[in-house]
Motif scaffolding. Structure first.
Motif, PDB file in Angstrom:
ATOM      1  N   THR A   1     -15.937 -22.449 -39.708  1.00 42.62           N
ATOM      2  CA  THR A   1     -15.036 -23.605 -39.601  1.00 42.62           C
ATOM      3  C   THR A   1     -13.671 -23.273 -39.011  1.00 42.62           C
ATOM      4  O   THR A   1     -12.742 -24.078 -39.110  1.00 42.62           O
TER       5      THR A   1
ATOM      6  N   PRO B   1     -13.476 -30.798 -40.513  1.00 39.07           N
ATOM      7  CA  PRO B   1     -13.175 -30.289 -41.854  1.00 39.07           C
ATOM      8  C   PRO B   1     -13.149 -28.764 -41.899  1.00 39.07           C
ATOM      9  O   PRO B   1     -13.803 -28.082 -41.104  1.00 39.07           O
TER      10      PRO B   1
ATOM     11  N   LYS C   1     -14.922 -21.492 -48.034  1.00 28.72           N
ATOM     12  CA  LYS C   1     -16.075 -20.682 -48.432  1.00 28.72           C
ATOM     13  C   LYS C   1     -16.955 -20.322 -47.233  1.00 28.72           C
ATOM     14  O   LYS C   1     -17.817 -19.454 -47.340  1.00 28.72           O
ATOM     15  N   HIS C   2     -16.730 -20.998 -46.110  1.00 29.63           N
ATOM     16  CA  HIS C   2     -17.467 -20.713 -44.874  1.00 29.63           C
ATOM     17  C   HIS C   2     -16.449 -20.573 -43.741  1.00 29.63           C
ATOM     18  O   HIS C   2     -16.443 -21.341 -42.787  1.00 29.63           O
TER      19      HIS C   2
ATOM     20  N   ASP D   1     -13.675 -25.372 -44.426  1.00 31.18           N
ATOM     21  CA  ASP D   1     -14.347 -24.920 -45.643  1.00 31.18           C
ATOM     22  C   ASP D   1     -13.980 -23.463 -45.879  1.00 31.18           C
ATOM     23  O   ASP D   1     -14.442 -22.578 -45.163  1.00 31.18           O
TER      24      ASP D   1
END
Length: 201
Positions: free
Chosen positions: A35, A26, A30-31, A28
């Motif tokens: 990732t 996955p 926001k991160h 992300d």
């Protein structure tokens, strides 16, 4: 490894299409640092590459429904991949910014990183660089990559130019050999053809 692959035709020529598989790894937004720049490649079977030359032609497009609007068409090669895909070296392109009017952004068209300890969010602040540079490249065009590897040095040539685009004098991984992968990251339709591998002692 965390990608999907299929054989498709571009201009009546069969090529390999590779895209990141968001079900197995996955993303992300926001991160971002955590990732991206992972094991994201079609891995060649039964290869053990130490020193030599890897050559391939790549073409990059942005996915129509990309989960990452700032995708720059990330595509390249991973090499010296270990057996469990937990470490490797990589050099990849960001074709969308290859001809950007913004010099700072344009100078990010080529990137080296070493997984897992020296990903994009760390490598460019590490002594011994530069680890990224500019290149006259763009989306939706075939780009020839040639990486010459000797011990801890890797040199990238683009489109048969005599001068290298980037030379990494001391790669950060401690792997001596491993597999080769056709690498892509988020938001990218990656196409590959004409792969050639020449091993040297």
């Amino acid at each position: 490894m965390n990608v999907t692959g299929s054989v498709v035709k571009i201009n009546s020529e069969e090529v390999l299409k590779v895209e990141r598989d968001l079900k197995t790894l996955p993303f992300d937004i926001k991160h971002l640092g955590a990732t991206v720049n992972g094991p994201l490649y079609a891995k060649l079977k039964n290869t053990n590459f130490e020193n030599g030359t890897i050559e391939v032609k790549v073409l990059s497009r942005i996915q129509k429904h990309t989960p990452y609007p700032d995708s720059w068409g990330f595509i390249g090669l991973a090499f010296r991949i270990n057996g469990d895909n937990s470490a490797f070296e990589s050099i990849y392109l960001r074709p969308k910014v290859g001809r950007s009017a913004n010099e700072i952004v344009r100078n990010q068209a080529v990137q080296y990183y070493s997984y897992p300890d020296y990903k994009m969010d760390k490598i460019n602040n590490t002594p011994g660089g530069p680890f990224e540079t500019s290149a006259d490249i763009g989306l939706n065009e075939w780009i020839k990559l040639r990486i010459e590897v000797k011990d801890q040095q890797a040199t990238l040539y683009i489109n048969d130019k005599k001068e290298p685009a980037l030379t990494i004098k001391n790669m950060k991984g401690n792997l001596k050999s491993g597999a080769i992968g056709l690498w892509v990251d988020i938001g990218t339709e990656g196409y590959f053809k004409d792969l050639k591998v020449k091993k040297r002692s």
